[in-house]
Scaffold this motif. Structure first.
Motif, PDB file in Angstrom:
ATOM      1  N   SER A  24       0.823  -1.202   0.000  1.00  0.00           N
ATOM      2  CA  SER A  24       0.000   0.000   0.000  1.00  0.00           C
ATOM      3  C   SER A  24       0.863   1.261   0.000  1.00  0.00           C
ATOM      4  O   SER A  24       0.598   2.218  -0.731  1.00  0.00           O
ATOM      5  CB  SER A  24      -0.923  -0.016   1.220  1.00  0.00           C
ATOM      6  N   LEU A  25       1.917   1.248   0.807  1.00  0.00           N
ATOM      7  CA  LEU A  25       2.817   2.404   0.859  1.00  0.00           C
ATOM      8  C   LEU A  25       3.559   2.569  -0.459  1.00  0.00           C
ATOM      9  O   LEU A  25       3.690   3.694  -0.966  1.00  0.00           O
ATOM     10  CB  LEU A  25       3.799   2.249   2.022  1.00  0.00           C
ATOM     11  N   ASP A  26       4.012   1.481  -1.045  1.00  0.00           N
ATOM     12  CA  ASP A  26       4.707   1.543  -2.334  1.00  0.00           C
ATOM     13  C   ASP A  26       3.794   2.158  -3.397  1.00  0.00           C
ATOM     14  O   ASP A  26       4.223   3.008  -4.175  1.00  0.00           O
ATOM     15  CB  ASP A  26       5.164   0.142  -2.752  1.00  0.00           C
ATOM     16  N   LYS A  27       2.542   1.754  -3.404  1.00  0.00           N
ATOM     17  CA  LYS A  27       1.567   2.305  -4.366  1.00  0.00           C
ATOM     18  C   LYS A  27       1.367   3.808  -4.143  1.00  0.00           C
ATOM     19  O   LYS A  27       1.275   4.572  -5.105  1.00  0.00           O
ATOM     20  CB  LYS A  27       0.243   1.560  -4.225  1.00  0.00           C
ATOM     21  N   ALA A  28       1.339   4.234  -2.888  1.00  0.00           N
ATOM     22  CA  ALA A  28       1.174   5.655  -2.579  1.00  0.00           C
ATOM     23  C   ALA A  28       2.416   6.467  -2.957  1.00  0.00           C
ATOM     24  O   ALA A  28       2.305   7.635  -3.356  1.00  0.00           O
ATOM     25  CB  ALA A  28       0.866   5.837  -1.093  1.00  0.00           C
ATOM     26  N   LEU A  29       3.597   5.847  -2.860  1.00  0.00           N
ATOM     27  CA  LEU A  29       4.854   6.560  -3.134  1.00  0.00           C
ATOM     28  C   LEU A  29       5.163   6.691  -4.624  1.00  0.00           C
ATOM     29  O   LEU A  29       5.797   7.665  -5.047  1.00  0.00           O
ATOM     30  CB  LEU A  29       6.016   5.831  -2.450  1.00  0.00           C
ATOM     31  N   LEU A  30       4.747   5.715  -5.418  1.00  0.00           N
ATOM     32  CA  LEU A  30       5.126   5.685  -6.841  1.00  0.00           C
ATOM     33  C   LEU A  30       4.788   6.958  -7.622  1.00  0.00           C
ATOM     34  O   LEU A  30       5.607   7.405  -8.423  1.00  0.00           O
ATOM     35  CB  LEU A  30       4.551   4.451  -7.518  1.00  0.00           C
ATOM     36  N   PRO A  31       3.615   7.584  -7.425  1.00  0.00           N
ATOM     37  CA  PRO A  31       3.355   8.837  -8.160  1.00  0.00           C
ATOM     38  C   PRO A  31       4.367   9.949  -7.858  1.00  0.00           C
ATOM     39  O   PRO A  31       4.496  10.893  -8.624  1.00  0.00           O
ATOM     40  CB  PRO A  31       1.952   9.247  -7.694  1.00  0.00           C
ATOM     41  N   HIS A  32       5.081   9.804  -6.760  1.00  0.00           N
ATOM     42  CA  HIS A  32       6.085  10.804  -6.377  1.00  0.00           C
ATOM     43  C   HIS A  32       7.487  10.388  -6.810  1.00  0.00           C
ATOM     44  O   HIS A  32       8.475  11.047  -6.462  1.00  0.00           O
ATOM     45  CB  HIS A  32       6.036  11.037  -4.861  1.00  0.00           C
ATOM     46  N   GLY A  33       7.579   9.283  -7.557  1.00  0.00           N
ATOM     47  CA  GLY A  33       8.863   8.830  -8.061  1.00  0.00           C
ATOM     48  C   GLY A  33       9.739   8.169  -7.010  1.00  0.00           C
ATOM     49  O   GLY A  33      10.960   8.120  -7.162  1.00  0.00           O
ATOM     50  N   VAL A  34       9.143   7.660  -5.940  1.00  0.00           N
ATOM     51  CA  VAL A  34       9.888   7.042  -4.854  1.00  0.00           C
ATOM     52  C   VAL A  34       9.415   5.598  -4.712  1.00  0.00           C
ATOM     53  O   VAL A  34       8.219   5.336  -4.674  1.00  0.00           O
ATOM     54  CB  VAL A  34       9.657   7.804  -3.524  1.00  0.00           C
ATOM     55  N   ASP A 105       9.024  15.377   2.396  1.00  0.00           N
ATOM     56  CA  ASP A 105       7.709  15.916   2.771  1.00  0.00           C
ATOM     57  C   ASP A 105       6.588  15.109   2.109  1.00  0.00           C
ATOM     58  O   ASP A 105       5.575  14.805   2.751  1.00  0.00           O
ATOM     59  CB  ASP A 105       7.596  17.396   2.379  1.00  0.00           C
ATOM     60  N   GLN A 106       6.765  14.751   0.840  1.00  0.00           N
ATOM     61  CA  GLN A 106       5.772  13.924   0.144  1.00  0.00           C
ATOM     62  C   GLN A 106       5.706  12.526   0.759  1.00  0.00           C
ATOM     63  O   GLN A 106       4.627  11.954   0.901  1.00  0.00           O
ATOM     64  CB  GLN A 106       6.102  13.832  -1.342  1.00  0.00           C
ATOM     65  N   VAL A 107       6.852  11.971   1.128  1.00  0.00           N
ATOM     66  CA  VAL A 107       6.900  10.649   1.758  1.00  0.00           C
ATOM     67  C   VAL A 107       6.126  10.667   3.075  1.00  0.00           C
ATOM     68  O   VAL A 107       5.336   9.764   3.357  1.00  0.00           O
ATOM     69  CB  VAL A 107       8.367  10.198   1.974  1.00  0.00           C
ATOM     70  N   VAL A 108       6.330  11.702   3.886  1.00  0.00           N
ATOM     71  CA  VAL A 108       5.626  11.811   5.166  1.00  0.00           C
ATOM     72  C   VAL A 108       4.119  11.866   4.938  1.00  0.00           C
ATOM     73  O   VAL A 108       3.348  11.223   5.666  1.00  0.00           O
ATOM     74  CB  VAL A 108       6.132  13.020   5.982  1.00  0.00           C
ATOM     75  N   ASP A 109       3.687  12.604   3.921  1.00  0.00           N
ATOM     76  CA  ASP A 109       2.252  12.643   3.595  1.00  0.00           C
ATOM     77  C   ASP A 109       1.738  11.248   3.233  1.00  0.00           C
ATOM     78  O   ASP A 109       0.657  10.843   3.674  1.00  0.00           O
ATOM     79  CB  ASP A 109       1.978  13.613   2.441  1.00  0.00           C
ATOM     80  N   CYS A 110       2.512  10.493   2.447  1.00  0.00           N
ATOM     81  CA  CYS A 110       2.131   9.123   2.073  1.00  0.00           C
ATOM     82  C   CYS A 110       2.089   8.219   3.298  1.00  0.00           C
ATOM     83  O   CYS A 110       1.177   7.385   3.437  1.00  0.00           O
ATOM     84  CB  CYS A 110       3.090   8.552   1.035  1.00  0.00           C
ATOM     85  N   LEU A 111       3.062   8.366   4.185  1.00  0.00           N
ATOM     86  CA  LEU A 111       3.087   7.575   5.412  1.00  0.00           C
ATOM     87  C   LEU A 111       1.855   7.843   6.266  1.00  0.00           C
ATOM     88  O   LEU A 111       1.232   6.911   6.797  1.00  0.00           O
ATOM     89  CB  LEU A 111       4.349   7.892   6.221  1.00  0.00           C
ATOM     90  N   THR A 112       1.505   9.098   6.378  1.00  0.00           N
ATOM     91  CA  THR A 112       0.342   9.476   7.184  1.00  0.00           C
ATOM     92  C   THR A 112      -0.944   8.909   6.589  1.00  0.00           C
ATOM     93  O   THR A 112      -1.774   8.348   7.312  1.00  0.00           O
ATOM     94  CB  THR A 112       0.258  11.012   7.300  1.00  0.00           C
ATOM     95  N   ARG A 113      -1.104   9.034   5.269  1.00  0.00           N
ATOM     96  CA  ARG A 113      -2.307   8.494   4.617  1.00  0.00           C
ATOM     97  C   ARG A 113      -2.383   6.975   4.755  1.00  0.00           C
ATOM     98  O   ARG A 113      -3.457   6.418   5.010  1.00  0.00           O
ATOM     99  CB  ARG A 113      -2.363   8.904   3.143  1.00  0.00           C
ATOM    100  N   THR A 114      -1.247   6.306   4.589  1.00  0.00           N
ATOM    101  CA  THR A 114      -1.225   4.842   4.702  1.00  0.00           C
ATOM    102  C   THR A 114      -1.543   4.415   6.134  1.00  0.00           C
ATOM    103  O   THR A 114      -2.318   3.471   6.349  1.00  0.00           O
ATOM    104  CB  THR A 114       0.134   4.281   4.252  1.00  0.00           C
ATOM    105  N   ARG A 115      -0.976   5.091   7.111  1.00  0.00           N
ATOM    106  CA  ARG A 115      -1.275   4.783   8.512  1.00  0.00           C
ATOM    107  C   ARG A 115      -2.755   5.001   8.803  1.00  0.00           C
ATOM    108  O   ARG A 115      -3.406   4.173   9.442  1.00  0.00           O
ATOM    109  CB  ARG A 115      -0.423   5.636   9.445  1.00  0.00           C
TER     110      ARG A 115
END
Length: 166
Positions: A24-34, A105-115
């Motif tokens: 789930s986190l990987d899917k959230a990160l991919l649009p940000h190139g991470v 900053d984008q990663v932290v947003d993804c982490l928060t949404r995934t959590r």
């Protein structure tokens, strides 16, 4: 083949949940190139500071050559930089590059949404209980700390291995 009750296995539930969380986190990160692995590198550097490539690979539970490829891509993206150790010229230390802040900053947003997604149907008390129980499982699985020998024996204790929970 011997029967095993997976439904009753704590290891099964922890591992399968971890895989779903990572996916789930990987899917959230991919649009940000991470990628998930790139997130792990950044997270360990934020959490523990600059460290050797060998220590970072151990913490991520991957082989050092695999980490080299990840770091090459991250360095070309100006997310990390490798610095030669002043003590051992063969050793490279990895640190966060100045350009990594917007990505982090984008990663932290993804982490928060995934959590938030993972704990959507849980009360604050249930989340606190879950964290407490998982912390206790970690403590139960940690290797025992060896007894400290007398100074006359000059014993050096091994460093404790740490893992980053996502």
């Amino acid at each position: 083949m011997r029967d095993y009750d997976f439904d009753d296995s704590i290891g099964y539930w922890i591992c399968s949940t971890s895989h779903l969380y990572q996916r789930s986190l990987d899917k959230a990160l991919l649009p940000h190139g991470v990628t998930f692995r790139q997130f792990q590198v950044l997270a360990w550097l934020v959490f523990a500071g600059p460290q050797s490539q060998a220590d970072l690979a151990e913490r991520m539970m991957i082989e050092p050559p695999t980490l080299v490829g990840i770091l090459d891509r991250m360095q070309s993206q100006r997310l990390v930089q490798r610095v030669t150790s002043q003590i051992d010229r063969r050793c490279k230390h990895v640190q966060i590059a100045e350009g990594a802040q917007p990505v982090w900053d984008q990663v932290v947003d993804c982490l928060t949404r995934t959590r938030d997604q993972a704990t959507a149907n849980m009360s604050d008390a249930e989340v606190a209980t879950l964290k407490d129980l998982l912390r206790r499982v970690q403590e139960n699985l940690m290797p025992p700390i060896p007894e400290i020998a007398s100074p006359a024996q000059h014993t050096v204790l091994p460093a404790q291995n740490q893992d980053l929970a996502t």
